[in-house]
Design a protein around this motif. Structure first.
Motif, PDB file in Angstrom:
ATOM      1  N   ILE A 156      32.099  11.050  -8.562  1.00  0.00           N
ATOM      2  CA  ILE A 156      33.119  10.748  -9.578  1.00  0.00           C
ATOM      3  C   ILE A 156      33.855  12.013  -9.983  1.00  0.00           C
ATOM      4  CG2 ILE A 156      33.462   9.989 -11.962  1.00  0.00           C
ATOM      5  CD1 ILE A 156      31.158   8.003 -11.499  1.00  0.00           C
ATOM      6  N   ASP A 157      33.098  13.075 -10.264  1.00  0.00           N
ATOM      7  CA  ASP A 157      33.715  14.321 -10.737  1.00  0.00           C
ATOM      8  C   ASP A 157      34.623  14.949  -9.675  1.00  0.00           C
ATOM      9  OD1 ASP A 157      32.384  13.997 -13.105  1.00  0.00           O
ATOM     10  OD2 ASP A 157      30.763  15.395 -12.627  1.00  0.00           O
ATOM     11  N   ASN A 158      34.190  14.888  -8.419  1.00  0.00           N
ATOM     12  CA  ASN A 158      34.955  15.526  -7.342  1.00  0.00           C
ATOM     13  C   ASN A 158      35.923  14.575  -6.649  1.00  0.00           C
ATOM     14  OD1 ASN A 158      33.622  18.409  -6.851  1.00  0.00           O
ATOM     15  ND2 ASN A 158      31.968  16.992  -7.264  1.00  0.00           N
ATOM     16  N   LYS A 159      35.809  13.267  -6.986  1.00  0.00           N
ATOM     17  CA  LYS A 159      36.626  12.226  -6.311  1.00  0.00           C
ATOM     18  C   LYS A 159      36.499  12.366  -4.797  1.00  0.00           C
ATOM     19  CE  LYS A 159      40.003  11.999 -10.088  1.00  0.00           C
ATOM     20  NZ  LYS A 159      39.463  13.142 -10.852  1.00  0.00           N
ATOM     21  N   GLN A 160      35.253  12.516  -4.347  1.00  0.00           N
ATOM     22  CA  GLN A 160      34.980  12.780  -2.939  1.00  0.00           C
ATOM     23  C   GLN A 160      33.697  12.076  -2.526  1.00  0.00           C
ATOM     24  OE1 GLN A 160      34.840  16.949  -2.085  1.00  0.00           O
ATOM     25  NE2 GLN A 160      34.189  16.696   0.036  1.00  0.00           N
ATOM     26  N   ALA A 161      33.668  11.567  -1.286  1.00  0.00           N
ATOM     27  CA  ALA A 161      32.480  10.896  -0.768  1.00  0.00           C
ATOM     28  C   ALA A 161      31.458  11.928  -0.293  1.00  0.00           C
ATOM     29  CB  ALA A 161      32.858   9.960   0.371  1.00  0.00           C
ATOM     30  N   PHE A 162      30.161  11.555  -0.365  1.00  0.00           N
ATOM     31  CA  PHE A 162      29.097  12.465   0.035  1.00  0.00           C
ATOM     32  C   PHE A 162      28.047  11.735   0.858  1.00  0.00           C
ATOM     33  CE2 PHE A 162      30.755  14.515  -3.801  1.00  0.00           C
ATOM     34  CZ  PHE A 162      30.884  15.827  -3.374  1.00  0.00           C
ATOM     35  N   ILE A 163      27.474  12.458   1.821  1.00  0.00           N
ATOM     36  CA  ILE A 163      26.315  11.986   2.586  1.00  0.00           C
ATOM     37  C   ILE A 163      25.104  12.786   2.146  1.00  0.00           C
ATOM     38  CG2 ILE A 163      25.228  11.924   4.863  1.00  0.00           C
ATOM     39  CD1 ILE A 163      27.974  11.547   6.095  1.00  0.00           C
ATOM     40  N   GLU A 164      24.009  12.096   1.919  1.00  0.00           N
ATOM     41  CA  GLU A 164      22.754  12.794   1.644  1.00  0.00           C
ATOM     42  C   GLU A 164      21.651  12.120   2.452  1.00  0.00           C
ATOM     43  OE1 GLU A 164      20.968  15.633   1.054  1.00  0.00           O
ATOM     44  OE2 GLU A 164      22.391  15.769  -0.604  1.00  0.00           O
ATOM     45  N   ASN A 165      21.423  12.638   3.666  1.00  0.00           N
ATOM     46  CA  ASN A 165      20.297  12.170   4.465  1.00  0.00           C
ATOM     47  C   ASN A 165      19.042  12.901   4.000  1.00  0.00           C
ATOM     48  OD1 ASN A 165      21.826  10.421   6.177  1.00  0.00           O
ATOM     49  ND2 ASN A 165      22.567  12.211   7.305  1.00  0.00           N
ATOM     50  N   ASP A 166      17.964  12.144   3.819  1.00  0.00           N
ATOM     51  CA  ASP A 166      16.717  12.673   3.256  1.00  0.00           C
ATOM     52  C   ASP A 166      16.939  13.079   1.796  1.00  0.00           C
ATOM     53  OD1 ASP A 166      14.128  13.522   2.942  1.00  0.00           O
ATOM     54  OD2 ASP A 166      14.408  15.437   3.958  1.00  0.00           O
ATOM     55  N   VAL A 167      17.172  12.060   0.959  1.00  0.00           N
ATOM     56  CA  VAL A 167      17.536  12.314  -0.443  1.00  0.00           C
ATOM     57  C   VAL A 167      16.446  13.027  -1.222  1.00  0.00           C
ATOM     58  CG1 VAL A 167      19.146  10.368  -0.602  1.00  0.00           C
ATOM     59  CG2 VAL A 167      16.720  10.001  -1.098  1.00  0.00           C
ATOM     60  N   ARG A 168      15.204  12.860  -0.801  1.00  0.00           N
ATOM     61  CA  ARG A 168      14.105  13.431  -1.582  1.00  0.00           C
ATOM     62  C   ARG A 168      14.067  14.961  -1.523  1.00  0.00           C
ATOM     63  NH1 ARG A 168      11.331   9.260  -3.459  1.00  0.00           N
ATOM     64  NH2 ARG A 168      11.657   7.273  -2.397  1.00  0.00           N
ATOM     65  N   SER A 169      14.816  15.522  -0.600  1.00  0.00           N
ATOM     66  CA  SER A 169      14.908  16.987  -0.529  1.00  0.00           C
ATOM     67  C   SER A 169      16.178  17.505  -1.191  1.00  0.00           C
ATOM     68  CB  SER A 169      14.872  17.448   0.942  1.00  0.00           C
ATOM     69  OG  SER A 169      16.007  16.957   1.643  1.00  0.00           O
ATOM     70  N   SER A 170      16.930  16.598  -1.842  1.00  0.00           N
ATOM     71  CA  SER A 170      18.203  16.984  -2.460  1.00  0.00           C
ATOM     72  C   SER A 170      18.054  17.195  -3.959  1.00  0.00           C
ATOM     73  CB  SER A 170      19.255  15.889  -2.200  1.00  0.00           C
ATOM     74  OG  SER A 170      20.416  16.110  -2.972  1.00  0.00           O
ATOM     75  N   ASP A 171      18.650  18.260  -4.439  1.00  0.00           N
ATOM     76  CA  ASP A 171      18.652  18.532  -5.881  1.00  0.00           C
ATOM     77  C   ASP A 171      19.633  17.632  -6.628  1.00  0.00           C
ATOM     78  OD1 ASP A 171      16.788  20.549  -5.504  1.00  0.00           O
ATOM     79  OD2 ASP A 171      18.323  22.101  -5.255  1.00  0.00           O
ATOM     80  N   ASP A 172      20.592  17.045  -5.903  1.00  0.00           N
ATOM     81  CA  ASP A 172      21.622  16.233  -6.553  1.00  0.00           C
ATOM     82  C   ASP A 172      21.211  14.770  -6.743  1.00  0.00           C
ATOM     83  OD1 ASP A 172      23.562  18.283  -6.765  1.00  0.00           O
ATOM     84  OD2 ASP A 172      24.049  18.047  -4.647  1.00  0.00           O
ATOM     85  N   TRP A 173      20.127  14.358  -6.105  1.00  0.00           N
ATOM     86  CA  TRP A 173      19.763  12.940  -6.147  1.00  0.00           C
ATOM     87  C   TRP A 173      19.110  12.589  -7.472  1.00  0.00           C
ATOM     88  CZ3 TRP A 173      14.774  10.318  -4.650  1.00  0.00           C
ATOM     89  CH2 TRP A 173      14.921   8.936  -4.616  1.00  0.00           C
ATOM     90  N   PHE A 174      19.601  11.504  -8.090  1.00  0.00           N
ATOM     91  CA  PHE A 174      19.013  10.987  -9.331  1.00  0.00           C
ATOM     92  C   PHE A 174      18.125   9.805  -8.936  1.00  0.00           C
ATOM     93  CE2 PHE A 174      19.036   8.323 -13.184  1.00  0.00           C
ATOM     94  CZ  PHE A 174      18.634   9.262 -14.120  1.00  0.00           C
ATOM     95  N   ASN A 175      16.816   9.981  -9.057  1.00  0.00           N
ATOM     96  CA  ASN A 175      15.847   9.009  -8.540  1.00  0.00           C
ATOM     97  C   ASN A 175      15.725   7.801  -9.466  1.00  0.00           C
ATOM     98  OD1 ASN A 175      13.752   7.646  -7.392  1.00  0.00           O
ATOM     99  ND2 ASN A 175      12.281   9.324  -7.480  1.00  0.00           N
ATOM    100  N   VAL A 176      16.176   6.644  -8.964  1.00  0.00           N
ATOM    101  CA  VAL A 176      15.965   5.392  -9.699  1.00  0.00           C
ATOM    102  C   VAL A 176      14.916   4.533  -8.999  1.00  0.00           C
ATOM    103  CG1 VAL A 176      18.291   5.365 -10.661  1.00  0.00           C
ATOM    104  CG2 VAL A 176      17.851   4.225  -8.479  1.00  0.00           C
TER     105      VAL A 176
END
Length: 406
Positions: free
Chosen positions: A266-286
């Motif tokens: 939303i902030d960047n108005k840009q699409a993102f890929i995150e393969n292996d989300v559990r190693s990402s600092d940006d992932w919000f775990n629901v």
């Protein structure tokens, strides 16, 4: 002399078998084989040439930073769960072959991995060799074979033989992947165009949002997906639609502004890929609230006139392959068209509510006129007028609330 003749005949027979196998491989790759059929053939013919119980085909991702096994045999059994799982270069010995574009041969697989700072995938393999998959000047991956028999030693002749077969198959892999990708993209674009046409006739917001999410999950062949819209008052992202086994648990849940990959998109108005989300600092775990297991995530903003109104996200491709640039571009294009459809539906809803409110006003005015014409009593006239004003005020308040909620 008899022994020597026997050895010569045996060597010639072996050489003939090798040449027949290479010729057979060359003939088969000219057929229109699906990728998995091509890899299966590669494995079968290699086994007939070189002793092996472990066999892997590893390819480099289009971005070049990740690798994945597309074919994985362990102790003569195929392990599908180990296939199409992305990993980094330091996690596999054959990635060194790909990066160096040169074979590696060893009689001590675990020791070779240890010397290179790599964790061995199996402690029981002894002899091991890997050669690059070369397509022209490009190395697209590597093939490796291993033996658990301590007596087996791979020879330079076997390395050359495996390389000859690998060079034949590499070009076929590239062609097959390009054909598969082009056919897949054609199907996806046809489905996207059909979905877009169907959505242009839908102006009711809730059915529209559900159809959008179902279409995105179907086109990208994913396990789950969700669509979030921004609450303009709080800036929070609200789960409006969630497709998947536990999707109903997310409906109505809110994410704070700027949180996770949703907030980043939303902030960047840009699409993102995150393969292996559990190693990402940006992932919000629901997942902890739903029980769903997210592995890979692709998220794209819904933007109208440079204003983000929400996001659409899809999770875990069903074939377990990682998301790629083509997936990102497709979801971005899909999100752009869907954002316009959502905004049109919202405007229609607001206009429809405004018209309904105007009709209520006219109905109230007509009723006042009729009641006033039926009496000349001053107090009754005032009562009718005050009552009508209150009804009009309540109707207006209801319209404003509906528009804000919409």
């Amino acid at each position: 002399m008899a022994l020597e003749r026997s050895q010569v005949v045996t060597a010639l027979e072996k050489r003939v078998h090798e040449m027949d196998t290479i010729t057979k491989v060359a003939e088969q790759i000219n057929q229109k084989l699906a990728l998995d059929e091509l890899l299966e053939m590669f494995y079968t013919e290699t086994r007939s040439l070189v002793p092996t119980v472990d066999f892997r085909i590893t390819l480099r991702s289009s971005s070049g930073g990740e690798f994945h096994h597309v074919f994985y045999i362990s102790e003569n059994k195929r392990s599908v769960r180990r296939e199409n799982q992305p990993f980094l270069a330091q996690h596999s010995l054959e990635t060194a072959v790909i990066e160096r574009q040169h074979p590696i041969v060893t009689v001590d697989y675990s020791g070779e991995c240890s010397r290179r700072g790599i964790t061995a995938e199996s402690k029981d393999i002894h002899a091991w060799m890997s050669v690059p998959l070369n397509s022209g000047a490009d190395t697209i991956g590597a093939v490796c074979i291993g033996s658990r028999d301590p007596a087996v030693i791979y020879t330079p002749e076997q390395v050359n033989l495996l390389q000859a077969v690998a060079d034949l198959v590499a070009g076929a892999i590239v062609k097959t992947r390009l054909l598969d990708d082009s056919q897949k993209q054609a199907r996806q674009m046809a489905a996207l165009n059909e979905l877009t046409r169907s959505l242009t006739s839908t102006l009711e917001l809730d059915p529209l949002l559900n159809r959008i999410m179902e279409g995105a999950v179907e086109i990208l062949d994913c396990e789950a997906g969700s669509l979030l819209l921004i609450d303009e008052n709080s800036g929070e992202s609200v789960f409006e639609v969630a497709i998947g086994s536990v999707g109903s648990d997310l409906i109505g849940k809110r994410l704070p502004p700027g949180v996770g990959l949703v907030g980043k998109a939303i902030d960047n108005k840009q699409a993102f890929i995150e393969n292996d989300v559990r190693s990402s600092d940006d992932w919000f775990n629901v997942d902890q609230n739903t029980g769903f297991s997210t592995k890979d995530l692709l998220v794209a903003p819904l933007v109208v006139k440079d204003r983000a109104i929400g996001v659409i996200e899809v999770l875990n491709k069903k074939d377990e392959s990682p998301f790629n640039q083509n997936d990102l571009e497709l979801l971005t294009a899909f999100g752009g068209q869907m954002a316009v459809a959502i905004e049109n539906a919202r405007l229609y809803t607001q206009t429809d509510l405004a018209l309904a409110s105007r009709l209520d006003e006219l109905s109230i005015m007509q009723q006042i006129d009729q009641e006033l014409n039926a009496t000349l009593d001053f107090e009754q006239v005032m009562t009718i007028t005050i009552d009508a004003a209150m009804r009009h005020s309540q109707a207006s308040a209801g319209l404003i609330g509906s528009i804000e909620n919409g």
